[in-house]
Design an enzyme around this catalytic site. Structure first.
Site, short mmCIF file in Angstrom:
data_model
loop_
_atom_site.label_atom_id
_atom_site.label_comp_id
_atom_site.label_asym_id
_atom_site.label_seq_id
_atom_site.Cartn_x
_atom_site.Cartn_y
_atom_site.Cartn_z
N SER A 57 -39.07 -74.46 18.72
CA SER A 57 -37.79 -74.91 18.27
C SER A 57 -37.38 -75.96 18.96
O SER A 57 -37.72 -76.32 20.26
CB SER A 57 -36.84 -73.75 18.49
OG SER A 57 -35.57 -74.18 18.12
N TYR B 160 -32.57 -67.78 23.64
CA TYR B 160 -33.52 -67.80 22.18
C TYR B 160 -34.64 -69.28 22.71
O TYR B 160 -35.78 -69.08 22.48
CB TYR B 160 -32.85 -68.53 21.28
CG TYR B 160 -33.32 -69.09 20.09
CD1 TYR B 160 -34.53 -68.11 19.30
CD2 TYR B 160 -33.40 -70.33 19.43
CE1 TYR B 160 -35.24 -68.85 18.34
CE2 TYR B 160 -34.14 -70.75 18.79
CZ TYR B 160 -35.04 -70.22 18.10
OH TYR B 160 -35.81 -70.88 17.01
N LYS C 146 -38.81 -69.40 23.58
CA LYS C 146 -39.80 -70.27 22.63
C LYS C 146 -40.45 -71.15 23.84
O LYS C 146 -41.85 -71.20 23.92
CB LYS C 146 -39.07 -71.23 21.76
CG LYS C 146 -38.25 -70.55 20.69
CD LYS C 146 -39.45 -70.21 19.51
CE LYS C 146 -38.86 -69.39 18.54
NZ LYS C 146 -39.86 -68.83 17.51
N1 UFG Z 1 -21.84 -74.83 11.66
C1 UFG Z 1 -20.60 -74.92 11.13
N2 UFG Z 1 -20.06 -73.91 10.20
C2 UFG Z 1 -20.82 -72.69 10.18
C3 UFG Z 1 -22.16 -72.47 10.49
C4 UFG Z 1 -22.69 -73.59 11.31
O1 UFG Z 1 -19.77 -75.77 11.40
O2 UFG Z 1 -20.36 -71.76 9.11
C5 UFG Z 1 -22.51 -75.81 12.23
C6 UFG Z 1 -22.87 -75.48 13.57
O3 UFG Z 1 -21.73 -75.30 14.64
C7 UFG Z 1 -23.84 -76.48 14.17
C8 UFG Z 1 -24.32 -76.98 12.54
O4 UFG Z 1 -23.40 -76.40 11.71
O5 UFG Z 1 -23.33 -77.51 14.70
C9 UFG Z 1 -25.68 -76.38 12.12
O6 UFG Z 1 -25.49 -75.08 12.45
P1 UFG Z 1 -27.05 -74.05 11.93
O7 UFG Z 1 -26.48 -72.73 12.52
O8 UFG Z 1 -27.19 -74.06 10.54
O9 UFG Z 1 -28.02 -74.49 12.75
P2 UFG Z 1 -28.17 -74.89 14.29
O10 UFG Z 1 -28.42 -76.42 14.61
O11 UFG Z 1 -27.18 -74.25 15.26
O12 UFG Z 1 -29.47 -74.00 14.64
C10 UFG Z 1 -30.87 -74.48 14.24
C11 UFG Z 1 -31.75 -73.31 13.93
C12 UFG Z 1 -31.85 -72.52 15.03
C13 UFG Z 1 -32.40 -73.02 16.34
C14 UFG Z 1 -31.80 -74.53 16.65
C15 UFG Z 1 -32.16 -75.41 17.49
O13 UFG Z 1 -31.29 -72.70 12.95
O14 UFG Z 1 -32.54 -71.66 14.67
O15 UFG Z 1 -31.49 -75.34 15.44
O16 UFG Z 1 -31.28 -76.10 18.28
F1 UFG Z 1 -32.25 -72.51 17.44
#
Ligand code: UFG
Length: 327
Positions: free
Chosen positions: A116, A140, A144
């Site tokens: 990741s 997490y 990894k």
């Molecule tokens: N977000 C919102 N509202 C929501 C959900 C998410 O604003 O309801 C934002 C989050 O704060 C983030 C962005 O949208 O800024 C993307 O969020 P995600 O949860 O979709 O994805 P992440 O980038 O947090 O996580 C992804 C993978 C993880 C991994 C990570 C690595 O899903 O498994 O990238 O950095 F760990």
């Protein structure tokens, strides 16, 4: 080639299983169904089991004459990992060690590991290259990286040929939009925005609007699930002659949360409520991949580099399965 797909009933694993089969490989799904969906793998050979079960793994690897293992059976929620670090260590590290031991015991050497972008923590420079500092900021990401380290030393010892593939934001639906994203509970942005567009949620919340980005919201690099999977096949082939491969998998292009919301509105033709709220802890402002190494060394070409296309496939899947997979 016979490939054991651990976590093969999950979002990425099920898409990988379908792609392996369509490309003439012989996949065997190995899943304990704590998160995976039986409906997503009903056409394939399935062994129900846990990656912590050494005896079962040895039996399966031997009996099924497995040539290579792909490992997607990890827990993926950053927030949950902060609350339950030991569970993440048990599943993501200890169980992977059991899996690697079973491979060592049976002489199966090829291993494709689902890593990741979380291994980089808060990157100082974007887009991120593979040799950027690895400083995870949550359990997490650390799990990894710990597995990557295990694989590195096993490969040095001549016992493993492995590929660690560092995913950015996997998204969309594959195999003609029949295999999509269904996490319970869902925390990922695109499925949640789609749920708002479908009227299944009252609103979509933006977590933070004061980031140092062009529109104040976090920027991510969304990569279509089929493009992600095609890189795994290329890496698997390359393991024939290489013992260590490490690649970032992303499009190299960032999209803000507001851009994702606008894209879902455009693709769906629906309007919905957007609520601006406080930051979610631990979110780096920008995560984008420099994937030029994978492009150059694997000959990887993406089919869906445009966010709109990625969202279209997700939108179609969610409309086909408005309540997710049947349980
Ligand atoms: N977000 C919102 N509202 C929501 C959900 C998410 O604003 O309801 C934002 C989050 O704060 C983030 C962005 O949208 O800024 C993307 O969020 P995600 O949860 O979709 O994805 P992440 O980038 O947090 O996580 C992804 C993978 C993880 C991994 C990570 C690595 O899903 O498994 O990238 O950095 F760990």
């Amino acid at each position: 080639m016979k490939v054991l797909v651990c976590g093969g009933a999950g979002y990425i694993g099920s898409n990988m299983t379908a792609m392996l089969a369509s490309q003439g490989y012989n996949p065997v799904v190995f899943d304990n169904f704590c998160k995976g969906h039986r409906q997503a793998v009903k056409e394939f050979e399935v062994v129900e089991g846990d990656t912590g079960d050494f005896d079962l793994l040895v039996k399966v690897l031997k009996k099924k004459k497995i040539d290579a293992v792909m490992h997607f059976a990890g827990f993926i929620e950053v927030k949950e990992s902060v609350e339950k670090p030991l569970e993440y260590y048990r599943n993501n590290v200890c169980n992977t060690q059991v899996l690697l031991s079973a491979m060592e015991k049976t002489g199966v050497k090829k291993f494709v590991f689902s890593s990741s972008a979380a291994v980089y923590g808060m990157p100082e420079v974007v887009p991120i290259t593979e040799d950027s500092p690895k400083k995870p900021i949550n359990p997490y990401g650390q799990t990894k990286l710990t597995v990557e380290d295990r694989c590195h030393f096993l490969s040095e010892a001549g016992k493993l040929n492995y590929a660690a593939l560092r995913y950015f934001n996997a998204a969309g639906a594959g195999t003609n939009c029949t295999l999509g994203e269904d996490h319970k509970p869902e925390s990922h942005l695109i499925p949640l925005v789609i749920a708002a567009a479908m009227g299944k949620r009252e609103d979509i919340k933006i977590f933070g609007t004061d980031y140092p980005t062009p529109d104040g919201t976090c920027v991510r690099d969304y990569i279509h699930i089929e493009d992600l999977c095609s890189a795994h096949l290329l890496a698997l082939e390359k393991l024939e002659k290489h013992s260590e491969l490490i690649y970032n998998l992303g499009n190299g292009k960032g999209h803000s949360i507001r851009q994702v919301i606008e894209t879902v509105k455009k693709v769906s033709g629906k309007n919905f409520k957007v609520t601006e709220t406080a930051r979610r802890e631990g979110d780096p402002p920008v995560l984008t991949a420099d994937a030029s190494k994978a492009i150059k060394e694997l000959g990887w070409k993406t089919k869906y580099p445009e966010l709109e296309k990625i969202v279209e496939t997700a939108w179609k899947w969610h409309n086909k399965y408005p309540n997710g997979y049947a349980e």
